[in-house]
Design an enzyme around this catalytic site. Structure first.
Site, PDB file in Angstrom:
ATOM      1  N   HIS A 318       0.714  -1.170   0.072  1.00  7.40           N
ATOM      2  CA  HIS A 318      -0.053   0.171   0.104  1.00  7.40           C
ATOM      3  C   HIS A 318       1.083   1.238   0.006  1.00  7.40           C
ATOM      4  O   HIS A 318       1.363   1.721   0.979  1.00  7.40           O
ATOM      5  CB  HIS A 318      -0.786  -0.071   1.280  1.00  7.40           C
ATOM      6  CG  HIS A 318      -2.040  -0.793   1.353  1.00  7.40           C
ATOM      7  ND1 HIS A 318      -2.981  -0.842   0.229  1.00  7.40           N
ATOM      8  CD2 HIS A 318      -2.634  -1.806   2.065  1.00  7.40           C
ATOM      9  CE1 HIS A 318      -3.934  -1.864   0.473  1.00  7.40           C
ATOM     10  NE2 HIS A 318      -3.519  -2.263   1.572  1.00  7.40           N
ATOM     11  N   ILE A 319       1.104   1.730  -1.144  1.00  4.96           N
ATOM     12  CA  ILE A 319       2.004   2.952  -1.352  1.00  4.96           C
ATOM     13  C   ILE A 319       1.601   3.724  -2.528  1.00  4.96           C
ATOM     14  O   ILE A 319       1.123   3.344  -3.510  1.00  4.96           O
ATOM     15  CB  ILE A 319       3.610   2.586  -1.388  1.00  4.96           C
ATOM     16  CG1 ILE A 319       4.639   3.660  -1.300  1.00  4.96           C
ATOM     17  CG2 ILE A 319       3.756   1.574  -2.681  1.00  4.96           C
ATOM     18  CD1 ILE A 319       6.005   3.292  -1.167  1.00  4.96           C
TER      19      ILE A 319
END
Length: 534
Positions: A318-319
């Site tokens: 999650h970036i």
């Protein structure tokens, strides 16, 4: 039909009759050699001065030792042809008598009312034009070249193929007196008059004496098709739409957006890792902290970590989007997923309250303060209607009362300050640019088959066998992290909050349309050859 009517009127002047095919205007399919021989003999037996009109592919009279007739035909812009056919077969004066004649059930109203642009963007088979695909059996006559190529199914039916095009060109050059077009009416009539005077003398005069205003077989119900849809069909090219070739390293980087089904993709990664010996799933990104915005040092560290991974590695985290060029680092193969923006935030609302998520949280931090029972039981419909800050999605806001991951575009925009304001046109534009330039595929589980097909074809190193793995592990993939306790959300409530997601929807539809374009440009015949299609 317009040319046939012109010939009928000219026949009255020049003493010839026009015979139509015996199918009442129907189209003769690919003919067997015996069938082709029969129709050639029938035409060759006509008296001199006859005219014969039929929806039939090119017939080789020389091959059957029969005298060659005077060949003529017409062509039309290929995209305009398929659009015209789409609405023609949906016209009541066409489908009602046709189905009654064949004792067929009347069509579904949805089939009749679906507009062409909707059909194209939704990826329906009848509006999907795949290069080199064989006969689709959807009856749309998309192969204009087939009428000039002939009856060799293997050579003439591959759609938009080079071989059928070359055969068609050769036949036109060798056999046809005139191939005209109503797009250039004056030129066509003038050439017919000069090159085939026995049949077309004074054709221009006859045409403009009244026939030009009585267009045969026209369809006034056909709506205006947006130019972007027409341009999209004319310019589709799988190679141009595939950014995989622009990656510097064969590392798959899935910077997963929140609540788009990334856990399902993770399950697919795990299946592919087992299926393909040369793939490795790097799981460390599953345990990293998620930041809404990173500083330069953090971005560099993350980019360096991805750039140092071994080729054949699949990495998921999650970036937000990272600019590898900023740090002179090799660029990986970017992929991601999108989801309907309102469905995403509703999903997050209930996911945050789910037993699954809270079990994970309190296992990691047993001493973390527990929220009140009323928070867990909060009703989303009432939360929106009552003005509860948690469910108010206010455009251009920077800070949120409660974390809700409402900015889907943020995962594609990056870490710039301009990416933070919610529903910002600037952030969305930046996100679009990054998707267009850097992402090989942005898929959606809302279009599972389309997404898997595109992933298989555009990124075969990592996704070969993806559809097979999806079917084999369907239960695990589709149920991973699925919240089966999500209650009913009133449509009026969805409409209320949807008004605040205008630019987020613009980005979402942009990604979906890009996915459909990639799908339409694919060569499915090649996939079948490699056994990757179910």
């Amino acid at each position: 039909m317009q040319l046939i009517e012109l010939m009928r009127q000219l026949g009255k002047v020049h003493n010839y009759d026009v015979e139509k095919d015996p199918q009442n205007g129907g189209v003769l399919p690919i003919l067997e050699p015996a069938e082709e021989s029969d129709i050639i003999e029938n035409i060759a037996s006509l008296e001199d001065g006859s005219a014969f009109a039929s929806h039939v592919n090119f017939l080789n009279f020389t091959k059957h030792d029969q005298p060659r007739p005077i060949y003529i035909n017409m062509v039309r812009d290929p995209v305009e042809r398929v659009i015209s056919w789409y609405y023609y077969i949906r016209a009541p004066w066409v489908f009602v008598p046709g189905r009654r004649r064949n004792n067929r059930e009347m069509p579904n109203p949805k089939w009749v009312n679906t507009e062409f642009d909707q059909c194209v963007l939704s990826g329906e088979k009848v509006c999907t034009y795949i290069e080199n695909s064989l006969l689709e059996h959807v009856g749309d006559h998309r192969r204009q070249t087939l009428f000039f190529c002939g009856h060799n199914e293997a050579k003439c039916t591959p759609f938009n193929g080079r071989l059928p095009l070359q055969i068609a060109k050769m036949n036109v050059e060798r056999e046809y007196s005139v191939v005209g077009t109503w797009e250039h009416t004056n030129e066509t009539l003038a050439v017919l008059e000069a090159y085939v005077p026995r049949y077309f003398a004074d054709a221009s005069k006859m045409y403009y004496s009244g026939l030009h205003s009585d267009v045969q077989n026209s369809n006034p119900m056909k709506p205006h098709i947006p130019q972007n849809i027409i341009d999209m069909l004319k310019n589709l090219n799988a190679n141009r739409l595939n950014n995989t070739k622009d990656a510097d390293i064969e590392v798959l980087f899935f910077n997963r957006a929140a609540k788009v089904g990334s856990e399902s993709m993770l399950e697919l990664f795990m299946a592919l890792e087992q299926y393909n010996d040369d793939l490795t799933l790097e799981r460390s990104g599953l345990h990293t902290k998620t930041y809404r915005q990173m500083d330069k040092k953090q971005r560099r560290q993350s980019a360096e970590y991805v750039a140092d991974l071994e080729e054949g590695t699949m990495y998921i985290e999650h970036i937000n989007w990272l600019d590898f060029d900023e740090f002179d680092l090799p660029k990986p193969i970017y992929i991601n997923l999108v989801r309907d923006p309102v469905e995403r935030v509703i999903s997050w609302f209930f996911y945050a309250r789910s037993s699954y998520k809270n079990a994970i949280e309190y296992r990691k931090k047993p001493d973390q303060k527990i929220r009140p029972e009323s928070w867990y039981k909060k009703n989303f419909n009432e939360c929106v209607r009552s003005g509860d800050p948690e469910c108010q999605y206010v455009p251009h806001t920077f800070k949120d009362p409660v974390a809700n991951f409402k900015r889907q575009s943020l995962f594609y925009c990056g870490h710039h300050d301009d990416c933070i304001p919610f529903n910002s046109p600037t952030a969305v534009q930046m996100a679009k640019e990054h998707v267009e330039r850097d992402y090989a595929v942005v898929g959606s589980w809302e279009d599972t088959n389309v997404t898997l097909t595109v992933l298989e074809r555009y990124i075969p190193r990592f996704f070969r066998g993806a559809k097979l793995m999806y079917e084999m592990h369907n239960n695990k993939i589709t149920n991973r992290n699925k919240n089966k306790r999500k209650p009913y959300i009133e449509p009026e409530v969805k409409d209320m909050i949807r008004k605040n997601f205008t630019n987020e929807y613009d980005f979402y539809y942009f990604c979906k349309q890009r996915l459909y374009k990639q799908y339409l440009a694919l060569n499915l015949k090649e996939l079948e050859k490699h056994g990757l299609l179910n």
